[in-house]
Design a protein around this motif. Sequence first.
Motif, PDB file in Angstrom:
ATOM      1  N   UNK A   1      38.090 -48.596  39.785  1.00  0.00           N
ATOM      2  CA  UNK A   1      38.657 -48.011  38.565  1.00  0.00           C
ATOM      3  C   UNK A   1      40.164 -48.232  38.551  1.00  0.00           C
ATOM      4  N   UNK A   2      40.666 -48.749  37.433  1.00  0.00           N
ATOM      5  CA  UNK A   2      42.098 -49.036  37.342  1.00  0.00           C
ATOM      6  C   UNK A   2      42.878 -47.756  37.101  1.00  0.00           C
ATOM      7  N   UNK A   3      44.118 -47.763  37.580  1.00  0.00           N
ATOM      8  CA  UNK A   3      44.996 -46.621  37.346  1.00  0.00           C
ATOM      9  C   UNK A   3      45.375 -46.554  35.875  1.00  0.00           C
ATOM     10  N   UNK A   4      45.648 -45.350  35.360  1.00  0.00           N
ATOM     11  CA  UNK A   4      46.071 -45.247  33.954  1.00  0.00           C
ATOM     12  C   UNK A   4      47.422 -45.920  33.743  1.00  0.00           C
ATOM     13  N   UNK A   5      47.615 -46.400  32.550  1.00  0.00           N
ATOM     14  CA  UNK A   5      48.904 -46.995  32.179  1.00  0.00           C
ATOM     15  C   UNK A   5      49.925 -45.877  32.004  1.00  0.00           C
ATOM     16  N   UNK A   6      51.060 -46.000  32.671  1.00  0.00           N
ATOM     17  CA  UNK A   6      52.086 -44.962  32.606  1.00  0.00           C
ATOM     18  C   UNK A   6      53.067 -45.280  31.471  1.00  0.00           C
ATOM     19  N   UNK A   7      53.322 -44.281  30.667  1.00  0.00           N
ATOM     20  CA  UNK A   7      54.196 -44.432  29.513  1.00  0.00           C
ATOM     21  C   UNK A   7      55.389 -43.496  29.629  1.00  0.00           C
ATOM     22  N   UNK A   8      56.554 -44.004  29.226  1.00  0.00           N
ATOM     23  CA  UNK A   8      57.755 -43.159  29.135  1.00  0.00           C
ATOM     24  C   UNK A   8      57.691 -42.431  27.798  1.00  0.00           C
ATOM     25  N   UNK A   9      57.716 -41.092  27.845  1.00  0.00           N
ATOM     26  CA  UNK A   9      57.422 -40.308  26.644  1.00  0.00           C
ATOM     27  C   UNK A   9      58.482 -39.219  26.451  1.00  0.00           C
ATOM     28  N   UNK A  10      58.944 -39.086  25.204  1.00  0.00           N
ATOM     29  CA  UNK A  10      59.815 -37.981  24.798  1.00  0.00           C
ATOM     30  C   UNK A  10      59.052 -37.130  23.794  1.00  0.00           C
ATOM     31  N   UNK A  11      58.717 -35.918  24.200  1.00  0.00           N
ATOM     32  CA  UNK A  11      58.064 -34.965  23.302  1.00  0.00           C
ATOM     33  C   UNK A  11      58.621 -33.580  23.582  1.00  0.00           C
ATOM     34  N   UNK A  12      58.993 -32.868  22.535  1.00  0.00           N
ATOM     35  CA  UNK A  12      59.481 -31.507  22.693  1.00  0.00           C
ATOM     36  C   UNK A  12      58.344 -30.522  22.882  1.00  0.00           C
ATOM     37  N   UNK A  13      58.708 -29.268  23.066  1.00  0.00           N
ATOM     38  CA  UNK A  13      57.727 -28.205  23.252  1.00  0.00           C
ATOM     39  C   UNK A  13      57.390 -27.603  21.890  1.00  0.00           C
ATOM     40  N   UNK A  14      56.230 -27.955  21.385  1.00  0.00           N
ATOM     41  CA  UNK A  14      55.746 -27.466  20.098  1.00  0.00           C
ATOM     42  C   UNK A  14      54.322 -26.957  20.274  1.00  0.00           C
ATOM     43  N   UNK A  15      53.832 -26.115  19.379  1.00  0.00           N
ATOM     44  CA  UNK A  15      52.435 -25.683  19.496  1.00  0.00           C
ATOM     45  C   UNK A  15      51.456 -26.856  19.585  1.00  0.00           C
ATOM     46  N   UNK A  16      51.734 -27.912  18.824  1.00  0.00           N
ATOM     47  CA  UNK A  16      50.830 -29.051  18.798  1.00  0.00           C
ATOM     48  C   UNK A  16      50.985 -30.028  19.951  1.00  0.00           C
ATOM     49  N   UNK A  17      51.987 -29.841  20.801  1.00  0.00           N
ATOM     50  CA  UNK A  17      52.150 -30.713  21.971  1.00  0.00           C
ATOM     51  C   UNK A  17      51.889 -29.970  23.278  1.00  0.00           C
ATOM     52  N   UNK A  18      51.723 -28.657  23.198  1.00  0.00           N
ATOM     53  CA  UNK A  18      51.607 -27.841  24.414  1.00  0.00           C
ATOM     54  C   UNK A  18      50.457 -28.290  25.303  1.00  0.00           C
ATOM     55  N   UNK A  19      49.281 -28.515  24.724  1.00  0.00           N
ATOM     56  CA  UNK A  19      48.110 -28.878  25.529  1.00  0.00           C
ATOM     57  C   UNK A  19      48.286 -30.239  26.185  1.00  0.00           C
ATOM     58  N   UNK A  20      49.023 -31.117  25.539  1.00  0.00           N
ATOM     59  CA  UNK A  20      49.273 -32.440  26.112  1.00  0.00           C
ATOM     60  C   UNK A  20      50.275 -32.354  27.252  1.00  0.00           C
ATOM     61  N   UNK A  21      51.333 -31.590  27.060  1.00  0.00           N
ATOM     62  CA  UNK A  21      52.371 -31.490  28.087  1.00  0.00           C
ATOM     63  C   UNK A  21      51.902 -30.685  29.303  1.00  0.00           C
ATOM     64  N   UNK A  22      50.964 -29.765  29.087  1.00  0.00           N
ATOM     65  CA  UNK A  22      50.456 -28.971  30.203  1.00  0.00           C
ATOM     66  C   UNK A  22      49.380 -29.700  30.996  1.00  0.00           C
ATOM     67  N   UNK A  23      48.839 -30.782  30.437  1.00  0.00           N
ATOM     68  CA  UNK A  23      47.759 -31.503  31.089  1.00  0.00           C
ATOM     69  C   UNK A  23      46.379 -31.049  30.666  1.00  0.00           C
ATOM     70  N   UNK A  24      46.312 -30.028  29.803  1.00  0.00           N
ATOM     71  CA  UNK A  24      45.008 -29.568  29.315  1.00  0.00           C
ATOM     72  C   UNK A  24      44.309 -30.676  28.541  1.00  0.00           C
ATOM     73  N   UNK A  25      45.075 -31.454  27.791  1.00  0.00           N
ATOM     74  CA  UNK A  25      44.573 -32.665  27.145  1.00  0.00           C
ATOM     75  C   UNK A  25      45.091 -33.848  27.941  1.00  0.00           C
ATOM     76  N   UNK A  26      44.184 -34.681  28.420  1.00  0.00           N
ATOM     77  CA  UNK A  26      44.576 -35.802  29.283  1.00  0.00           C
ATOM     78  C   UNK A  26      43.646 -36.985  29.044  1.00  0.00           C
ATOM     79  N   UNK A  27      43.994 -38.104  29.661  1.00  0.00           N
ATOM     80  CA  UNK A  27      43.252 -39.346  29.473  1.00  0.00           C
ATOM     81  C   UNK A  27      43.148 -40.095  30.788  1.00  0.00           C
ATOM     82  N   UNK A  28      42.038 -40.775  30.986  1.00  0.00           N
ATOM     83  CA  UNK A  28      41.905 -41.648  32.160  1.00  0.00           C
ATOM     84  C   UNK A  28      42.571 -42.991  31.930  1.00  0.00           C
TER      85      UNK A  28
END
Length: 289
Positions: A1-28
């Motif tokens: 299994x290949x490692x996930x592609x790492x991306x440089x990301x700028x996202x602030x803390x918003x209700x709609x980004x919280x689950x992504x920044x916390x890792x609750x929403x993630x991707x392989x």
Amino acid sequence: MTDPKRLRVLLGDHPGTKALKSGEVASSRVAFDFADYTPTNKGFKPMVRQQAFDVSEMALVTYLMARDHGKPMVLLPATVMGRFAHASALYNAERGRLTVADLASKRVGIRSFTTTSGAWLRGILANDHGVDLDGIEWITYEDPHVAEYRDTTTRAPAGKTILQMLIDGEIDVALGETSSDPRLKPLFADPDAEARAWYAKHGVIPINHVVVVSQALNDGDPETVREVYRLLKEAKAHAPATTPDTTPFGLAAMRPALELIIAYAAQQKLISRGFAVEELFSDLTRGLA
């Protein structure tokens, strides 16, 4: 299994980004390396000028100006922050009552003339209240994110801050600001009522911050762009819903706000012409829903 592609990301803390920044929403498939900028808008200039990130939150008017100057960024149909603008126009009530009708020849402070909140407010003042924007002296504190923009405003003296200048009477109004100081009152006497009436008229929630990807990522790895959009949309689904929706996703849902801010930005000469909404997206991102 290949490692996930790492991306440089700028996202602030918003209700709609919280689950992504916390890792609750993630991707392989992709992993996000989040840049740390406080406030988040401090990262917009490096994205515009040096393409510092693969995926970036971006002020909408900054994106319009970047698009106008051919910067290598592509809009995703994803909103991370939207809000009504009426409450963020302040005056100092200790120095006498001030209304929208009194703005002619006044000194109005704004962080930068090119801020998205400022563009929304000026559009509202000009088109819904008949204010002559050219009759105002604009006082600014920061450079535009897009270096090519020719700023003709008056720059505040070094070390001065916008709210302190308002308190001291060195400016008459501050746009794009909020404060708990009891001396500072909203220019619109009932901003909530004004916002409701404006929404009833236009059917638009002002979009402030969107998400863009680098042109290189858009062109070179469309599947990753689709995955980024899927993750953003899933993270939004974890946030409390609002009625009306303050963070629309998809071109159709965003179109009314995009059309109006394009018209305002062209009217205010922030961009050289009015764009069609479709021009803001690539062939890839235009079809994301």
